[in-house]
Design a protein around this motif. Structure first.
Motif, PDB file in Angstrom:
ATOM      1  N   MET A   1       0.857  -1.203   0.000  1.00 12.56           N
ATOM      2  CA  MET A   1       0.000   0.000   0.000  1.00 12.56           C
ATOM      3  C   MET A   1       0.894   1.255   0.000  1.00 12.56           C
ATOM      4  SD  MET A   1      -2.942   1.427   0.214  1.00 12.56           S
ATOM      5  CE  MET A   1      -3.648   2.973   0.677  1.00 12.56           C
ATOM      6  N   ILE A   2       0.676   2.111  -0.961  1.00 14.19           N
ATOM      7  CA  ILE A   2       1.532   3.294  -1.051  1.00 14.19           C
ATOM      8  C   ILE A   2       1.003   4.415  -0.156  1.00 14.19           C
ATOM      9  CG2 ILE A   2       2.249   5.153  -2.617  1.00 14.19           C
ATOM     10  CD1 ILE A   2       2.728   2.944  -4.698  1.00 14.19           C
ATOM     11  N   ASN A   3       1.874   4.857   0.749  1.00 17.89           N
ATOM     12  CA  ASN A   3       1.460   5.895   1.691  1.00 17.89           C
ATOM     13  C   ASN A   3       2.567   6.945   1.772  1.00 17.89           C
ATOM     14  OD1 ASN A   3       0.630   7.450   3.781  1.00 17.89           O
ATOM     15  ND2 ASN A   3       0.597   5.822   5.325  1.00 17.89           N
ATOM     16  N   LEU A   4       2.232   8.169   1.378  1.00 18.07           N
ATOM     17  CA  LEU A   4       3.226   9.259   1.461  1.00 18.07           C
ATOM     18  C   LEU A   4       2.796  10.311   2.486  1.00 18.07           C
ATOM     19  CD1 LEU A   4       4.134   9.796  -2.337  1.00 18.07           C
ATOM     20  CD2 LEU A   4       5.381   8.455  -0.649  1.00 18.07           C
ATOM     21  N   GLU A   5       1.965   9.897   3.464  1.00 15.04           N
ATOM     22  CA  GLU A   5       1.534  10.820   4.535  1.00 15.04           C
ATOM     23  C   GLU A   5       2.752  11.453   5.203  1.00 15.04           C
ATOM     24  OE1 GLU A   5      -1.513  11.772   5.612  1.00 15.04           O
ATOM     25  OE2 GLU A   5      -2.579  10.352   4.296  1.00 15.04           O
ATOM     26  N   ASN A   6       2.668  12.741   5.469  1.00 15.31           N
ATOM     27  CA  ASN A   6       3.720  13.501   6.160  1.00 15.31           C
ATOM     28  C   ASN A   6       5.030  13.602   5.381  1.00 15.31           C
ATOM     29  OD1 ASN A   6       2.036  13.841   8.409  1.00 15.31           O
ATOM     30  ND2 ASN A   6       2.598  11.797   9.148  1.00 15.31           N
ATOM     31  N   LYS A   7       4.998  13.241   4.110  1.00 13.69           N
ATOM     32  CA  LYS A   7       6.212  13.380   3.292  1.00 13.69           C
ATOM     33  C   LYS A   7       6.141  14.692   2.515  1.00 13.69           C
ATOM     34  CE  LYS A   7       7.809   9.073   3.850  1.00 13.69           C
ATOM     35  NZ  LYS A   7       8.854   8.826   4.811  1.00 13.69           N
ATOM     36  N   LYS A   8       7.296  15.324   2.378  1.00 18.94           N
ATOM     37  CA  LYS A   8       7.386  16.517   1.545  1.00 18.94           C
ATOM     38  C   LYS A   8       8.210  16.177   0.309  1.00 18.94           C
ATOM     39  CE  LYS A   8       6.723  20.379   4.712  1.00 18.94           C
ATOM     40  NZ  LYS A   8       5.905  19.619   5.626  1.00 18.94           N
ATOM     41  N   VAL A   9       7.638  16.468  -0.871  1.00 24.06           N
ATOM     42  CA  VAL A   9       8.255  16.050  -2.132  1.00 24.06           C
ATOM     43  C   VAL A   9       8.501  17.260  -3.024  1.00 24.06           C
ATOM     44  CG1 VAL A   9       8.008  14.533  -4.149  1.00 24.06           C
ATOM     45  CG2 VAL A   9       6.871  13.911  -1.993  1.00 24.06           C
TER      46      VAL A   9
ATOM     47  N   LYS B   1      19.358  11.255   7.895  1.00 24.84           N
ATOM     48  CA  LYS B   1      17.933  10.965   7.668  1.00 24.84           C
ATOM     49  C   LYS B   1      17.758  10.272   6.319  1.00 24.84           C
ATOM     50  CE  LYS B   1      16.121  13.441  11.111  1.00 24.84           C
ATOM     51  NZ  LYS B   1      16.058  12.775  12.378  1.00 24.84           N
ATOM     52  N   GLN B   2      16.672   9.526   6.201  1.00 30.89           N
ATOM     53  CA  GLN B   2      16.381   8.819   4.956  1.00 30.89           C
ATOM     54  C   GLN B   2      15.715   9.752   3.945  1.00 30.89           C
ATOM     55  OE1 GLN B   2      17.200   5.413   4.449  1.00 30.89           O
ATOM     56  NE2 GLN B   2      18.304   5.859   6.346  1.00 30.89           N
ATOM     57  N   GLY B   3      16.061   9.564   2.685  1.00 31.94           N
ATOM     58  CA  GLY B   3      15.426  10.330   1.615  1.00 31.94           C
ATOM     59  C   GLY B   3      15.377   9.511   0.335  1.00 31.94           C
ATOM     60  N   VAL B   4      14.643  10.025  -0.634  1.00 37.13           N
ATOM     61  CA  VAL B   4      14.504   9.317  -1.913  1.00 37.13           C
ATOM     62  C   VAL B   4      14.607  10.309  -3.063  1.00 37.13           C
ATOM     63  CG1 VAL B   4      13.042   7.778  -3.301  1.00 37.13           C
ATOM     64  CG2 VAL B   4      12.827   7.739  -0.817  1.00 37.13           C
ATOM     65  N   ILE B   5      15.361   9.936  -4.094  1.00 36.90           N
ATOM     66  CA  ILE B   5      15.407  10.728  -5.330  1.00 36.90           C
ATOM     67  C   ILE B   5      14.902   9.859  -6.475  1.00 36.90           C
ATOM     68  CG2 ILE B   5      16.886  11.923  -7.012  1.00 36.90           C
ATOM     69  CD1 ILE B   5      18.876  12.485  -4.753  1.00 36.90           C
ATOM     70  N   VAL B   6      14.060  10.440  -7.335  1.00 36.27           N
ATOM     71  CA  VAL B   6      13.673   9.766  -8.583  1.00 36.27           C
ATOM     72  C   VAL B   6      14.019  10.702  -9.742  1.00 36.27           C
ATOM     73  CG1 VAL B   6      11.801   8.800  -9.968  1.00 36.27           C
ATOM     74  CG2 VAL B   6      11.796   8.472  -7.488  1.00 36.27           C
TER      75      VAL B   6
ATOM     76  N   SER C   1       7.921   5.574  -2.583  1.00 37.95           N
ATOM     77  CA  SER C   1       7.338   5.003  -1.361  1.00 37.95           C
ATOM     78  C   SER C   1       8.195   3.876  -0.792  1.00 37.95           C
ATOM     79  CB  SER C   1       5.943   4.477  -1.664  1.00 37.95           C
ATOM     80  OG  SER C   1       6.045   3.246  -2.352  1.00 37.95           O
ATOM     81  N   ASP C   2       7.854   3.475   0.432  1.00 35.22           N
ATOM     82  CA  ASP C   2       8.577   2.379   1.089  1.00 35.22           C
ATOM     83  C   ASP C   2       8.360   1.040   0.390  1.00 35.22           C
ATOM     84  OD1 ASP C   2       9.416   4.199   2.880  1.00 35.22           O
ATOM     85  OD2 ASP C   2       7.985   3.659   4.452  1.00 35.22           O
ATOM     86  N   VAL C   3       7.350   0.955  -0.453  1.00 33.98           N
ATOM     87  CA  VAL C   3       7.080  -0.289  -1.190  1.00 33.98           C
ATOM     88  C   VAL C   3       8.313  -0.692  -2.011  1.00 33.98           C
ATOM     89  CG1 VAL C   3       5.602  -1.319  -2.984  1.00 33.98           C
ATOM     90  CG2 VAL C   3       4.603   0.181  -1.274  1.00 33.98           C
ATOM     91  N   SER C   4       9.103   0.298  -2.417  1.00 36.49           N
ATOM     92  CA  SER C   4      10.318   0.003  -3.201  1.00 36.49           C
ATOM     93  C   SER C   4      11.573   0.140  -2.316  1.00 36.49           C
ATOM     94  CB  SER C   4      10.435   0.954  -4.394  1.00 36.49           C
ATOM     95  OG  SER C   4      10.582   2.290  -3.932  1.00 36.49           O
ATOM     96  N   GLY C   5      11.384  -0.093  -1.017  1.00 38.15           N
ATOM     97  CA  GLY C   5      12.448   0.157  -0.036  1.00 38.15           C
ATOM     98  C   GLY C   5      13.768  -0.552  -0.296  1.00 38.15           C
TER      99      GLY C   5
END
Ligand SMILES: NC(=O)c1ccc[n+]([C@@H]2O[C@H](COP(=O)([O-])OP(=O)(O)OC[C@H]3O[C@@H](n4cnc5c(N)ncnc54)[C@H](O)[C@@H]3O)[C@@H](O)[C@H]2O)c1
Length: 245
Positions: free
Chosen positions: A1-9, A132-137, A225-229
């Protein structure tokens, strides 16, 4: 389940096309978005649609590196912590390198490749300093894998794929870095693709329906999302089977 609550993108080039569709998807899944574009009207329209609380707009040209640096300085000053970055903005001039002026070369390189280098390093610096953890696409292209009739564009997209892998190494273990490589997607950019190239794509596509900006947005959502962690340094092809690796 994709959840980006409280994430700033942060999403570059979000006033239209793939960037806009990605911003809509991120907000639908709970994120707040910081959208950047040269097209102010498009940004304002997006903000009206999704709400001022969910969308913050930044109207500047990402080929101006000083503006990118100022943007991050302001975020730090305002103590705004960012979780994800989507390097999406890109231009395609649709002509042979033989017809490129010096200015064309500099502009395509600046928007498609140099700006993502700066955005990535400024974003990752904060994540790594703060542990801290972050993600770049990064939005690359099938052109960076299979080649294209426009070699400067192809070079920037190939460069983005290299940047994705190298930044995945450099920013480990804090920032996951992945790319999406779309083939022809129904946006304004397509008007610059020569007719014969479009026909060739159509002929070789294994799936015949047009790729919509929302389809690329879904791929970005997965990678954010964490689904692709457990994914980093990879390229997710969304190309109707046009190019098989
Ligand atoms: N549409 C396709 O067929 C396709 C295929 C593969 C890859 N891509 C890539 O997807 C990304 C998005 O493209 P799209 O199809 O949505 O294009 P688009 O033209 O619909 O949208 C691009 C957005 O980027 C903005 N932009 C352009 N230059 C900018 C600058 N200097 N500073 C800030 N914003 C700027 C534009 O104003 C626009 O809103 C690009 O990187 C493109 O190379 C697109």
């Amino acid at each position: 389940m994709i959840n980006l609550e409280n994430k700033k993108v942060i999403i570059t080039g979000a006033a239209a096309g793939i960037g806009r569709a990605t911003a809509v998807k991120c907000v639908e899944h709970g994120a707040d978005v910081l959208v950047i574009d040269i097209n102010e009207n498009g940004l304002v329209k997006l903000q009206k649609e999704l709400g001022e609380d969910k969308v913050k707009i930044f109207n500047f040209d990402i080929s101006d590196l000083g503006k990118i640096k100022d943007f991050f300085v302001q975020l730090r000053k305002d103590d705004i912590k960012i979780d994800c970055l989507v390097n999406n903005a890109g231009i395609y001039l649709g002509k042979s390198v033989l017809d490129y002026s010096d200015e064309d070369i500099a502009k395509v390189m600046a928007i498609n490749l140099i700006a993502p280098i700066y955005f990535s390093k400024e974003f990752a610096r904060d994540k790594m300093n703060g542990k801290k953890q972050g993600v770049i696409v990064n939005i690359a292209s099938v052109s960076g894998e299979a080649g294209t009739s426009e070699s400067v564009y192809g070079a920037t997209k190939g460069g983005l794929l290299g940047l994705t892998k190298s930044n995945a190494i450099d920013f480990s273990p804090y920032v996951r870095v992945n790319a999406v490589a779309p083939s022809v997607t129904k946006t304004a950019l397509v008007k610059n693709i020569p007719e014969e190239r479009l026909k060739m794509h159509e002929k070789h596509n294994l799936i015949k329906e047009w790729i919509e900006p929302e389809d690329i947005g879904n791929a970005v959502l997965f990678l954010l999302s964490d689904v692709s962690g457990h994914c980093t340094g990879m390229t997710l092809d969304v190309n109707n089977g046009r190019y098989l690796r």
